[in-house]
Write an enzyme that holds these catalytic residues in place. Sequence first.
Site, short mmCIF file in Angstrom:
data_model
loop_
_atom_site.label_atom_id
_atom_site.label_comp_id
_atom_site.label_asym_id
_atom_site.label_seq_id
_atom_site.Cartn_x
_atom_site.Cartn_y
_atom_site.Cartn_z
N TRP A 4 55.15 8.77 11.34
CA TRP A 4 54.06 8.94 10.40
C TRP A 4 54.06 10.34 9.78
O TRP A 4 53.13 10.71 9.08
CB TRP A 4 52.72 8.69 11.10
CG TRP A 4 52.30 9.78 12.07
CD1 TRP A 4 53.11 10.56 12.85
CD2 TRP A 4 50.96 10.21 12.34
NE1 TRP A 4 52.36 11.42 13.60
CE2 TRP A 4 51.04 11.23 13.32
CE3 TRP A 4 49.70 9.82 11.88
CZ2 TRP A 4 49.90 11.88 13.82
CZ3 TRP A 4 48.59 10.46 12.39
CH2 TRP A 4 48.69 11.48 13.34
N GLU B 214 49.12 10.54 22.06
CA GLU B 214 50.00 9.65 22.82
C GLU B 214 49.85 9.81 24.33
O GLU B 214 50.52 9.12 25.10
CB GLU B 214 51.45 9.92 22.41
CG GLU B 214 51.72 9.57 20.96
CD GLU B 214 53.06 10.07 20.48
OE1 GLU B 214 53.78 9.29 19.84
OE2 GLU B 214 53.38 11.25 20.73
N LYS C 197 46.91 15.21 24.03
CA LYS C 197 48.10 15.89 23.51
C LYS C 197 47.76 16.52 22.17
O LYS C 197 48.10 17.66 21.88
CB LYS C 197 49.25 14.87 23.36
CG LYS C 197 50.53 15.44 22.80
CD LYS C 197 51.58 14.32 22.69
CE LYS C 197 52.89 14.83 22.13
NZ LYS C 197 53.88 13.73 21.97
#
Length: 789
Positions: free
Chosen positions: A345, A484, A604
Site C-alpha cells: 500500500w 500488523e 507497530k
Amino acid sequence: MTGWTWQYEGYAPADERLRESLCTLGNGYFATRGALPECAADDVHYPGTYVAGCYNRLTSEVAGRSVENEDMVNVPNWLPLRFRLPGGTWLTPDTTPVLGHRLTLRPDSGMLERRTRYDLGGERVVTVRQQRIVHMADPHLAVLRTEFTTEGFAGALEVEAALDGGVANAGVPRYRDLDGRHLTHVHTGTADAGTVWLRCRTRTSDIRIGMASRLTADAPVTVRHELPYAVQQVTLDLAPGRTVTVDKTVALHTSRDPAISDPLYAAVDRVGRAPGFDELLESHLTAWDQLWRRAALDVAGESGRILRLHLFHVLQTLSPHTADLDVGVPARGLHGEAYRGHVFWDELFVLPYLNLHFPEVSRALLRYRHRRLEQACTAARQAGRRGAMYPWQSGSDGREETQQLHLNPRSGRWLPDHSRLQHHVGSAVAYNVWQYCEASGDMEFLHTKGAEMLLQIARFWADSAVYDGRLGRHRIKGVVGPDEYHEAYPDASTPGLDDNAYTNVTAAWVLTRALELLRTLPEPRRRELVERTGLDGGELELWEDVSRTLHVPFHDGVISQFEGYGDLAELAWDDYRRRYGDIRRLDRILEAEGDSVNRYQASKQADVLMLGYLFSPSELRGLFDRLGLRLDDETWRRTVDHYLRRTSHGSTLSGLVHGWVLARARRAEAWKYCQEALQGDIADVQGGTTGEGIHLGAMAGTLDLVQRGLTGLETRGGALWLDPVPLPELSSYGFDLRYQGHWGVRLHLERGRLEITVPSSDATPIDVRLPDRAVSLAPGETGRLVLPD
C-alpha cells in the site's frame, strides 16, 4: 553531507550494505546498487541490479512445507571490473591495504564517484577513481568510467571487466532458505572487438534478458567466455602521475520492453550506437536538470539535504520513464530484495507527491492497478465476495503474493503470516484514484478506469459488511489493519479482527466517493458502467446505508483500534525498554519469549492515527458525522495521546504519520517524529533493514509532509486549499508543483507569509482557498498573503 553531495569517508565493511543501498543509481527502468565493481557478492558486499516489473516465481521447501514466492529478479551483474599487478592478487579493500577511500553520491547529477588509494607496498600506490551513471535520458544504458594513476612505480596493470550471469537473489539473510536462482539458459558471445554480450531468461516467468558491454581503453581488448561470464581484458601501461582511463558502457533490455523484437539484438545495437562517456554524461545531466526543475524543493539546512536525497531515490525508482511501464510502487524501491520487490500500500504515501509533480507517472501506477482489476475481482469471488479484493502484496499479475510463512530472526521459528487479511489496500487504491484526479483534473481517467476501480472496491466493502441488529450497525469482521502487530484475538484459533477503525472509516469513505461519482458521471457513461457491472438501485441503497452505519468502536473516550482492543492487557513498556533497548520489533521480542503481541495494547504503527494522515480535520469530522458519530477536538486529542504511549514505531512509516498528525494536534512534539522520519534510512533506525533496500513510502512521505502536511494543502472541488501549520524548526520553505495543467506553480512560506506564483500560460486562473479567505490567481500573477497567527 555537503550541499548537494552525500559523502562517505573511509572503508567500513560493516556499513557497506547500507552505503550500497543509499548509493544506488537508477532511472525508473532499472537500478544498480552502489557496490564496488571489484567486489563480488559475499557477507560484506551485495551488488544487485533490478529491472522494474521483472519478477519470477519459485517453489521452496521450508519448515516441511512447499512454499511458493515471487521475487523481483536480481538480473545479471554488469558492474564487475577488477584489476591487479601482473600475476598478483586482485585488489579489493578486503584484501589490500587502503590508504584512503571516499564514496561520493551526487544527487544533483545522478552520479556516484569513488576514489580509493591502494597500498601495494614499497611506497607503491595505485589510485582508482570511478564515475558511474545509470543513464536518465536513455533508460537502457549505464556507464562506468575508471581512471588509474600510480605513485612510486611504473609498469603494467591487468584490468578485467565482465558481465556476470551467475547471480542469485541472496541479499536478505532471512530469505536464504528459499530458492533464489531465478536465471537460466545463460549464454555469452562477442559482437565485435570491443563488445561482448550475455543473454539469459527467468526460470518460470520466461522473461528474456539481453545485456551488452563495450570496453574502451588505450590498449587492445581481448575476450574470453567462461560461463556464466563474458570477460573482457586489457593490460594498461602505467607511469607515475599519468592517468589511464577505461570506459565500460552497458545496455540492458528485456522481453517486456516495447518496440523491440529481441532483447539481445536491442542491447547489442544500442551499446554499439551509444556515444562516448562525455557525450553520454552531457545528456544524462540535462535529463536530471529537467527533473530537478519539475520537483524543485527549497528547504534549508540538514533537513533540506535529506529531503533532496529522498527525492533523488524516489525519482530513481519512479521517473518519467515509468509512465511507459506496467509497474507498481515497489515498497523498497529498486534498491534491494527486501519484501521481494512487492507492491504493498506504499503508493498511498508516494502518489500524493507524484500527483503534483509527475502526474503521468501517477496515472501509470494507477493503470498497473486497473490492469489487475480482473484479478482482484476473481480474488473477491473466491473469498465469497462481490467486487474487487486487491492483494496485500502484488507482483507481476496481481494475485496475492503475501508469503505463507515468515521467519522471526530472534527465535529462528517460521511462523504463519496472516497479513494477507489487510484488505484496506483496496481503500488505498481508491484514495489514490481520487487524489490523482483532483490534482490533475484528469476527468477522462476518473470517468473510465478510475470509476471502474472505485465501483468494484466499494462493492467489495458493501458486500463485506454484515448487519448487527444488536448494534443497529454494519460490521466488517476478520481483517487485519495497518498495525500488523495484531492479527488475531488472544488465544483465538483463527486469525482476523473485527471492526478495525481504520478499515471501517476508509471503507465508508470509499462508498461515499463511489456514490458521489455515480451521481456526477455523464449519463451515457453512467449507463455503460451500470450495464457492464450489473449495478442496480438496490445495491446503491445498500451502499448508502453501509456508508452511514459502519461500526467504529470506542473505549474510555477514545477511538478503539478494533472491537475489543480496550480489553487487552497493558504492556510493561519501561521494563521492556530496560531489558531490550530497541523494542521497535516488539512482536519478534514477545514471540521469542513465548508470548504474543496480540495480548497487549501495543502497536507497530497506530493505524487509528492514519485517519488523521489521510483526512484533514474537517474531512475526518465530516466522515464521523456521516456515520452518526461525534469526533470533537477533545476526543481526537485523547485518541492521539492514547496511541502515542502505546506505539513502538516498528515501521518507518510510523514516525511520518505521527509527525503529520502532531503538527496539527500537538505541535510542540511534531518535529521529534518528523526528524525520525527524515533519519529513517540514512541512520538505518530499523537496525539493518536499509541495506536490504530503502523505504520508498517513508522517503516520499517526508516530501509530502512538506508539500501537503505542513501547508495543509488539499486539492478538492477544483481549488487549492491551504491551511499552513507553522513549525519553528521549519519556518521557511518552498516548492514547485504542477496543478491541473499549470506547470511550475511556486509556493513559498516564511514567517507568517505565503507567496504563490502562477507561471504565464493560457490556462484558467487557480482558485486558492484559505481558512479565512479565497483568492483567484491568473497565469502570470503572484499572490502575497499574510497568514493568521
